[in-house]
Write an enzyme that holds these catalytic residues in place. Structure first.
Site, PDB file in Angstrom:
ATOM      1  N   GLY A  64      96.227 -56.448 -30.389  1.00  0.00           N
ATOM      2  CA  GLY A  64      96.410 -55.672 -29.152  1.00  0.00           C
ATOM      3  C   GLY A  64      97.119 -56.504 -28.088  1.00  0.00           C
ATOM      4  O   GLY A  64      98.016 -56.009 -27.384  1.00  0.00           O
ATOM      5  N   ASP A  65      96.742 -57.773 -27.975  1.00  0.00           N
ATOM      6  CA  ASP A  65      97.378 -58.650 -26.977  1.00  0.00           C
ATOM      7  C   ASP A  65      98.857 -58.840 -27.316  1.00  0.00           C
ATOM      8  O   ASP A  65      99.715 -58.900 -26.419  1.00  0.00           O
ATOM      9  CB  ASP A  65      96.696 -60.024 -26.962  1.00  0.00           C
ATOM     10  CG  ASP A  65      95.221 -59.915 -26.635  1.00  0.00           C
ATOM     11  OD1 ASP A  65      94.816 -58.893 -26.052  1.00  0.00           O
ATOM     12  OD2 ASP A  65      94.473 -60.851 -26.965  1.00  0.00           O
ATOM     13  N   LEU A  73      96.644 -47.811 -32.212  1.00  0.00           N
ATOM     14  CA  LEU A  73      95.903 -47.076 -33.244  1.00  0.00           C
ATOM     15  C   LEU A  73      95.720 -47.910 -34.508  1.00  0.00           C
ATOM     16  O   LEU A  73      95.769 -47.379 -35.626  1.00  0.00           O
ATOM     17  CB  LEU A  73      96.666 -45.777 -33.569  1.00  0.00           C
ATOM     18  CG  LEU A  73      96.984 -44.870 -32.364  1.00  0.00           C
ATOM     19  CD1 LEU A  73      97.997 -43.796 -32.725  1.00  0.00           C
ATOM     20  CD2 LEU A  73      95.703 -44.226 -31.844  1.00  0.00           C
ATOM     21  N   ALA A 113      96.219 -49.871 -37.771  1.00  0.00           N
ATOM     22  CA  ALA A 113      97.260 -49.795 -38.812  1.00  0.00           C
ATOM     23  C   ALA A 113      98.130 -48.543 -38.667  1.00  0.00           C
ATOM     24  O   ALA A 113      99.235 -48.476 -39.227  1.00  0.00           O
ATOM     25  CB  ALA A 113      96.616 -49.816 -40.190  1.00  0.00           C
TER      26      ALA A 113
END
Ligand SMILES: Nc1ncnc2c1ncn2[C@@H]1O[C@H](COP(=O)(O)OP(=O)(O)O)[C@@H](O)[C@H]1O
Ligand SMILES: O=P(O)(O)OC[C@H]1O[C@](O)(COP(=O)(O)O)[C@@H](O)[C@@H]1O
Length: 316
Positions: free
Chosen positions: A254-255, A224, A226
């Protein structure tokens, strides 16, 4: 013998990362270069895992014409290279951070995969994935790989390696989800696109995550930005929130989270601990131009600053 983790990136990229105070559309924008990295989702995940001390094999497809930067990275990091080389160039993606921390991504197209390339890749990858404790497939598909072909390959992969982790977007996400991977990590926007509706409230996100769980996906982690990340699995649901961070680049956040999740699960940690760790790894990533965990004490300190709580039935 189990070989721990393999990451597969079908559409890697060089990331050209820079900063400009404010992008003016249709104008000449001067951008300060902050880095040029051999990247792509699975390669970023591998980098995080290797930094954390896990042996990683990387595979997927790479263009012959500009392969050097990737080969250099694999050698530097000691990653086992099982990439298949195809004709053409791996794409270059441009990522520009503005002063407020907003990042504009320009993800270009790269090489095209021929039917022969794809047949060879399928055969080869399915001959070795079974050796690993976990296999992570992430990122978009290059031109030439049909969505139904991708679904079939993912299903075959799932048979060979039950702990299949998946992170993608748009049509490739939909196609991969049909194989019911073990863990999936969409961001909010990706989950909304899959669901076909806006998911403004936490309860909406939890409902969508439960729908994925009903389709046989054991772990659904929704990142989501921050606001942190939500994890739903058979034991419950948890929400983790990172502290406010100084944003250098959110590229690879994300990675980094996926890398942290794989690490915690591999080490047999609880969901709570694993989510805290993954959120801390991602928070460190946004404060630097590239992904990776170079300072374990900074990671430990960041973990203490992550707020984590169980999402009870009432809150759901
Ligand atoms: N501005 C931020 N401050 C702190 N952590 C962040 C920030 N943006 C992202 N993160 C961390 O990175 C994770 C992944 O970011 P997100 O933007 O959701 O995914 P993706 O990079 O896949 O689009 C988030 O769950 C969060 O833990
Ligand atoms: O394969 P896709 O979906 O086009 O994404 C590729 C891009 O995603 C990245 O892996 C970063 O991903 P995240 O910001 O989602 O962690 C970049 O390195 C790369 O340019």
């Amino acid at each position: 013998m189990s070989r721990r983790v393999a990451t597969i990136t079908l559409n890697p990229a060089y990331d050209l990362v820079g900063f400009t105070p404010e992008i003016e559309r249709g104008e000449v924008n001067l951008v300060e270069t902050t880095g040029l990295h051999a990247a792509g989702k699975g390669i970023n995940v591998a980098k995080v895992l290797k930094n954390l001390g896990v042996d990683v094999t990387v595979g997927g497809l790479l263009g012959r014409e500009n392969i050097e930067g990737f080969e250099q990275l694999f050698t530097e990091l000691g990653l086992v290279n099982r990439f298949q080389v195809v004709e053409g160039r791996t794409r270059i993606n441009i990522k520009v951070t503005e002063k407020g921390g907003d990042v504009t991504d320009l993800n270009f197209s790269g090489f095209e995969v021929s039917a022969e390339n794809w047949q060879h890749f399928k055969q080869d990858s399915l001959s070795w994935v079974g050796q690993f404790d976990m296999v992570c497939v992430s990122g978009s598909l290059p031109k030439g790989i049909a969505l139904d072909e991708f679904t079939d390959w993912m299903k075959a992969l799932r048979q060979q390696c039950p702990c299949l982790v998946f992170d993608s977007s748009r049509a490739a996400l939909d196609a991969g989800l049909l194989a019911s991977p073990w863990l999936v990590k969409p961001n909010r926007r990706e989950l909304e696109m899959w669901a076909g509706r806006a998911l403004p409230e936490l309860s909406d996100i939890i409902t969508a995550a439960q729908t994925l769980r009903d389709q046989g996906i054991s772990h659904v982690v929704v990142s989501l930005g921050a606001d942190g990340a939500l994890w739903v699995n058979a034991s419950g649901a948890w929400l983790a929130k990172p502290p406010a961070c100084n944003i250098v680049s959110t590229v690879g956040a994300g990675d980094s989270m996926v890398g942290g999740l794989i690490y915690g699960l591999l080490m047999g940690e609880t969901s709570e601990h694993t989510l805290r760790l993954a959120t801390a790894v991602a928070a460190l990533a946004v404060s630097q131009s590239n992904v990776g965990v170079t300072d374990r004490s900074a990671l430990a300190a960041m973990m203490t600053r992550v707020e984590l709580h169980s999402v009870t039935e009432q809150q759901q």
